[in-house]
Design an enzyme around this catalytic site. Structure first.
Site, PDB file in Angstrom:
ATOM      1  N   HIS A  53       0.799  -1.230   0.000  1.00 12.79           N
ATOM      2  CA  HIS A  53       0.000   0.000   0.000  1.00 12.79           C
ATOM      3  C   HIS A  53       0.834   1.283   0.000  1.00 12.79           C
ATOM      4  O   HIS A  53       0.281   2.368  -0.178  1.00 12.79           O
ATOM      5  CB  HIS A  53      -0.928   0.039   1.219  1.00 12.79           C
ATOM      6  CG  HIS A  53      -1.974  -1.027   1.230  1.00 12.79           C
ATOM      7  ND1 HIS A  53      -2.827  -1.241   0.180  1.00 12.79           N
ATOM      8  CD2 HIS A  53      -2.292  -1.952   2.171  1.00 12.79           C
ATOM      9  CE1 HIS A  53      -3.643  -2.251   0.480  1.00 12.79           C
ATOM     10  NE2 HIS A  53      -3.335  -2.703   1.668  1.00 12.79           N
ATOM     11  N   GLY A  59      -2.029   2.242   4.887  1.00 14.53           N
ATOM     12  CA  GLY A  59      -2.431   0.878   5.183  1.00 14.53           C
ATOM     13  C   GLY A  59      -1.369   0.011   5.805  1.00 14.53           C
ATOM     14  O   GLY A  59      -1.121  -1.118   5.338  1.00 14.53           O
TER      15      GLY A  59
END
Length: 384
Positions: A134, A142
């Site tokens: 991410h 994330g």
């Protein structure tokens, strides 16, 4: 070839820790490592020590200003306001001491795996600490600070002139890697994940196809919530074979999040260990056919660190070495971790058939996933 497979590991990879209550817990890497050792599946001859990535390597993907901010954050010298601009100090990605150093070890481990495979010293390499998919060029996201998979892909392009197929089976869409190479025709990304309708990061629709020269090289198969083994594997196997045949990669790198499992506390899918035994088997077959066996595998998500991740990630290594454990879990591993575990540890490699009640919408979900798969692969099938 000295080794068919190598396992990249050292205790230095366990320092990536936000806090004691955060769902991301690198103890899972140690748990998988120890399960393999206790099961007689991993010995010293297969273990390769990682190195730290250099700043220059990290900046193959990440902006210099972002790397400097991560360093300052880990030293306690970054203001809250500036940190938030970089995604640092959020609930998902809290600041912790020496976060740059801990993150650079993870990137370096994945690059170590890359070099072993691309230099022909091993066919396959496993770096369980990686798969932080991410992270963006200038922002953490994330639970991910540096995107080791993106860095590894850019590294392979520059150093080895490779065409790279990236395959992501994490329940969360592999957004950071997709966007990093969205306009690049030498990188093809395939992500099979839970639909973003319910789950972070909310991206990964079938319409995200790439841009510019990279149009047609991004593939997404967002499956419905409560998808079970057979439907997930149907989407994965069909898409991987067709995308690999279309793209003809030089090397495959897979992100192997284990958070599509029914037990995972952060997602809404319903796969079992059956899926985690099949995912690497198919990846290995595809790598053998299209890449001369060249396959680099990382970890990724996975938040039931006791009942799911150690077994799922152990399967990766065992399949790389043409062995699939079955039956009772090693007693030594159970004895070591039973008291510390937050859930009763599994006693067998396989899941019991009754870990969840029958899904009432199974036929509907399966039909919907097939339609999604057809739409995702339409551009390949239309041109063939």
């Amino acid at each position: 070839m000295a080794n068919d497979s190598v396992f990249v590991y050292s205790p230095d990879l366990l320092g990536y820790k936000f806090n004691d209550t955060h769902p991301f817990n690198q103890l899972r890497v140690q748990l998988a490592y120890e399960l393999l050792r206790e099961s007689g599946c991993l010995d010293d001859s297969k273990i390769v020590l990682p190195r730290q990535a250099t700043d220059e390597e990290i900046m193959l993907i990440h902006d210099k200003g972002y790397v400097e901010a991560v360093k300052k954050a880990g030293e306690g010298k970054l203001s809250k306001e500036i940190g938030l601009n970089y995604g640092l100090g959020t609930e998902d990605t809290p600041i912790f001491q020496n976060m740059h150093e801990a993150s650079s070890w993870i990137v370096g481990a994945t690059l170590t795996a890359v070099d072993w495979v691309m230099e022909g010293k091993a066919k396959h390499a496993l770096s369980l600490s990686g798969g932080l998919h991410h992270g963006f060029r200038g922002k953490a996201s994330g639970f991910c600070i540096y995107n080791d998979s993106s860095i590894a892909i850019e590294y392979m392009k520059k150093k080895y002139k490779a065409r790279v197929l990236y395959v992501d089976t994490d329940a969360h869409h592999g957004d950071g890697v997709q966007w990093a190479f969205y306009d690049d025709p030498d990188v093809c990304t395939l992500s099979i994940h839970e639909t973003g309708r319910y789950l972070f990061p909310g991206t990964g629709s079938i319409h995200e196809k790439g841009a510019g020269k990279g149009y047609g090289y991004s593939f997404n198969v967002p499956v419905d919530a409560f998808t079970e083994d057979d439907s997930f594997l149907e989407c994965y196997e069909k898409s991987l074979w067709e995308v690999a045949d279309f793209f003809k990669p030089d090397v495959i790198i897979t992100q192997n999040g284990a958070d599509a499992h029914y037990y995972d506390p952060l997602t809404h899918l319903s796969v079992t260990m059956k899926t985690y035994a099949e995912i690497p088997r198919i990846a290995k077959e595809v790598a053998d056919k299209y890449c001369g066996g060249r396959w680099i595998a990382t970890g990724g998500g996975g938040y039931d660190i006791w009942r799911v991740v150690p077994r799922a990630w152990s399967y990766l290594w065992c399949v790389m070495n043409d062995h699939l454990p079955a039956g009772p879990i090693a007693e030594g591993w159970l004895t070591r971790w039973d008291e510390e575990a937050k859930h009763p540890l599994p006693r067998t490699w396989e899941d019991e058939a009754s870990i969840y009640k029958p899904i009432p919408r199974k036929d509907e979900i399966t039909s919907k996933n097939r339609a999604t798969l057809e739409k995702s692969l339409y551009s390949i099938r239309k041109s063939s």
